[in-house]
Design an enzyme around this catalytic site. Structure first.
Site, mmCIF file in Angstrom:
data_model
loop_
_atom_site.group_PDB
_atom_site.id
_atom_site.type_symbol
_atom_site.label_atom_id
_atom_site.label_comp_id
_atom_site.label_asym_id
_atom_site.label_seq_id
_atom_site.Cartn_x
_atom_site.Cartn_y
_atom_site.Cartn_z
ATOM 1 N N ARG A 119 -24.249 -2.807 -46.883
ATOM 2 C CA ARG A 119 -24.709 -4.163 -46.538
ATOM 3 C C ARG A 119 -25.961 -4.171 -45.688
ATOM 4 N NH1 ARG A 119 -20.276 -6.626 -43.175
ATOM 5 N NH2 ARG A 119 -21.625 -8.441 -43.096
ATOM 6 N N TYR A 120 -26.131 -3.159 -44.862
ATOM 7 C CA TYR A 120 -27.296 -3.069 -43.987
ATOM 8 C C TYR A 120 -28.107 -1.848 -44.417
ATOM 9 C CZ TYR A 120 -24.374 -6.042 -41.010
ATOM 10 O OH TYR A 120 -23.579 -7.046 -40.530
ATOM 11 N N ARG A 123 -26.954 1.635 -42.787
ATOM 12 C CA ARG A 123 -25.521 1.912 -42.592
ATOM 13 C C ARG A 123 -24.749 1.728 -43.895
ATOM 14 N NH1 ARG A 123 -25.658 -2.560 -38.388
ATOM 15 N NH2 ARG A 123 -27.825 -2.413 -39.058
ATOM 16 N N CYS A 132 -2.461 2.197 -43.523
ATOM 17 C CA CYS A 132 -2.560 2.112 -42.059
ATOM 18 C C CYS A 132 -1.139 2.249 -41.520
ATOM 19 C CB CYS A 132 -3.090 0.752 -41.621
ATOM 20 S SG CYS A 132 -4.614 0.275 -42.437
ATOM 21 N N CYS A 136 -2.127 -5.037 -39.757
ATOM 22 C CA CYS A 136 -2.434 -6.122 -38.813
ATOM 23 C C CYS A 136 -2.525 -7.432 -39.582
ATOM 24 C CB CYS A 136 -3.764 -5.847 -38.124
ATOM 25 S SG CYS A 136 -3.917 -4.144 -37.591
ATOM 26 N N CYS A 139 -6.004 -8.731 -40.633
ATOM 27 C CA CYS A 139 -6.896 -7.755 -41.271
ATOM 28 C C CYS A 139 -7.902 -8.415 -42.222
ATOM 29 C CB CYS A 139 -6.067 -6.741 -42.044
ATOM 30 S SG CYS A 139 -7.091 -5.506 -42.866
ATOM 31 N N ARG A 141 -9.520 -6.854 -44.482
ATOM 32 C CA ARG A 141 -9.462 -6.221 -45.814
ATOM 33 C C ARG A 141 -8.078 -6.309 -46.432
ATOM 34 N NH1 ARG A 141 -12.632 -1.602 -43.584
ATOM 35 N NH2 ARG A 141 -14.652 -2.655 -43.381
ATOM 36 N N ASP A 300 -12.448 -13.165 -38.740
ATOM 37 C CA ASP A 300 -13.062 -13.500 -40.034
ATOM 38 C C ASP A 300 -12.192 -14.511 -40.787
ATOM 39 O OD1 ASP A 300 -15.251 -11.751 -39.766
ATOM 40 O OD2 ASP A 300 -14.039 -10.050 -40.420
ATOM 41 N N ASP A 337 -19.255 -12.544 -37.603
ATOM 42 C CA ASP A 337 -19.770 -11.892 -38.812
ATOM 43 C C ASP A 337 -19.824 -12.980 -39.876
ATOM 44 O OD1 ASP A 337 -20.689 -9.844 -40.390
ATOM 45 O OD2 ASP A 337 -19.107 -8.452 -39.769
ATOM 46 N N LYS A 344 -23.889 -9.911 -38.709
ATOM 47 C CA LYS A 344 -23.362 -10.280 -37.393
ATOM 48 C C LYS A 344 -24.355 -11.123 -36.604
ATOM 49 C CE LYS A 344 -20.704 -6.035 -36.977
ATOM 50 N NZ LYS A 344 -21.269 -5.380 -38.169
HETATM 51 S S1 SF4 Z 1 -7.227 -4.159 -39.219
HETATM 52 FE FE1 SF4 Z 1 -6.673 -3.755 -41.374
HETATM 53 S S2 SF4 Z 1 -7.634 -1.787 -41.841
HETATM 54 FE FE2 SF4 Z 1 -7.584 -1.984 -39.611
HETATM 55 S S3 SF4 Z 1 -5.701 -0.966 -38.959
HETATM 56 FE FE3 SF4 Z 1 -5.232 -3.143 -39.194
HETATM 57 S S4 SF4 Z 1 -4.475 -3.342 -41.287
HETATM 58 FE FE4 SF4 Z 1 -5.521 -1.395 -41.167
#
Ligand code: SF4
Length: 381
Positions: A119-120, A123, A132, A136, A139, A141, A300, A337, A344
């Site tokens: 994207r940049y 980077r 994971c 979370c 998240c 993603r 996000d 972002d 950002k």
């Molecule tokens: S934010 Fe998403 S990618 Fe990062 S540790 Fe948590 S679940 Fe996994």
């Protein structure tokens, strides 16, 4: 400010279920992963779930899964607990708004080869796993994290290395996922060795939440193997002082002792850490463990996270309150972002009120005004 509530003095907090597990197992990250809680029946035996949590788990079936390590689950308290709210699904995740995105950062759109986003200019982001220890609920993603079928193949990795070799303007590679420390030491070392063999890659960033959700993963052996590929920066993701345990502190110190430069990226979350006390306490704890509070992200706009998002002004108000009271080293940058891949934007409280000729009028955090003349006209002395 209220008394600190970190758990740095409470080593080995454990849910009663695991009280008799020998330390040798409890402190073994593989045991922690093998014993993750991943279904409603298992979780209901350990936590008195609210109806909203039960609905959240049922409703997410087939979608973004949940998984919780025994360590992270042991930090949980009642339904409003900041650890619990980050890890246990809630029925509000099922709510959709017109402003939700599956991929708010347009990572897929900027993906020249399947497991790399660019994207940049300087980077690139490499997805090396989609697993994971804990998923979370905020998240970014979640469109692909937790989906074991989307784990990158060796051919995809080879295509990504090839792209980086052909694209020397990329100097900084973020090794991410999922959580790269979900891989074995050997697999991770192979990836870092490949990246280090590319002359144009100057810096490698390891993006991991393991110090938060599975600090046992940070072992002296892991540090010893990875430090061969320095410079490596570690970006971690502590969100609340309750995550600041003795085990987590030890993980950060192992990393710092092995020469990893550590920075924290927190996400501002409604009802979890959206207050100046939590941000200040976390910032101080991180600094004491040689991890620099780096970013405080606006959450996000991912589908299913509307209930976790704060107003943007909440972030600037927190900074406004803390600026001048807390060491600048402990104060993260507040960043949005921009959805759609805009990148950002760093936001700060409005302190410059107006210009009056040569004079600028500022205000401090208490609202008092100060004048600053930036280009004074010379006067005869
Ligand atoms: S934010 Fe998403 S990618 Fe990062 S540790 Fe948590 S679940 Fe996994």
């Amino acid at each position: 400010m209220p008394a600190p509530s970190t758990h740095s003095n409470c080593a080995n907090l454990r849910h009663p279920k695991w009280r008799d597990v020998p330390d040798s197992q409890w402190n073994d990250w593989r045991w922690q992963l093998r014993n993750r809680v991943t279904d409603l029946a298992g979780l209901a035996q350990l936590v008195e779930l609210t109806p909203a949590e039960r609905d959240g788990i049922d409703g997410r079936a087939g979608g973004f899964p949940f998984a919780i390590t025994p360590y992270y689950l042991s930090l949980m308290q009642g339904p409003d607990c900041p650890v619990r709210r980050q890890a246990i699904p809630h029925r509000d995740e099922l709510v959709r708004t017109p402003w939700d995105w599956d991929d708010p950062l347009a990572e897929e759109e900027h993906s020249p080869v399947p497991i790399l986003s660019h994207r940049y200019p300087d980077r690139a982001l490499l997805y090396v796993t989609h697993n994971c220890p804990v998923y979370c609920r905020h998240c970014t993603r979640q469109r692909k994290v937790g989906d074991a079928r989307s784990a990158p193949s060796r051919d995809q990795l080879a295509a990504a290395y090839d792209y980086l070799r052909r694209t020397p303007q990329v100097r900084d590679v973020l090794v991410s996922g999922g959580d790269p420390l979900s891989l074995s030491d050997t697999r991770l070392e192979q990836i870092l060795a490949e990246l280090r063999s590319i002359d144009s890659v100057e810096v490698i960033r390891l993006c991991t939440r393991n110090p938060v959700t599975l600090p046992q993963r940070i072992t002296p052996q892991l540090c010893e193997r990875l430090r061969r590929y320095h410079p490596i920066l570690v970006s971690t993701h502590f969100n609340h002082p309750r995550e600041g345990t003795a085990e987590a502190g030890r993980a950060l110190e192992l990393l710092a002792d092995a020469g990893f430069s550590c920075g924290n990226q927190m996400v501002l979350l409604q009802g979890i850490n959206d207050n100046a006390e939590a941000v200040a306490e976390l910032g101080r704890w991180l600094l004491r463990h040689r991890c620099r509070p780096y970013y405080m992200f606006q959450c996000d706009p991912v589908a299913g996270t509307a209930h976790l998002r704060t107003k943007v002004e909440t972030g600037t108000n927190i900074l406004d309150r803390l600026r001048g009271q807390l060491s600048g080293l402990a104060l993260p940058k507040f960043v949005v972002d921009l959805p759609g891949g805009g990148g950002k934007v760093s936001l700060t409280p409005q302190r410059l009120l107006r210009r009056e000729g040569d004079k600028l009028v500022f205000r401090d955090q208490r609202g008092r005004e100060y004048n600053y003349v930036d280009r004074p006209k010379p006067v005869e002395l």
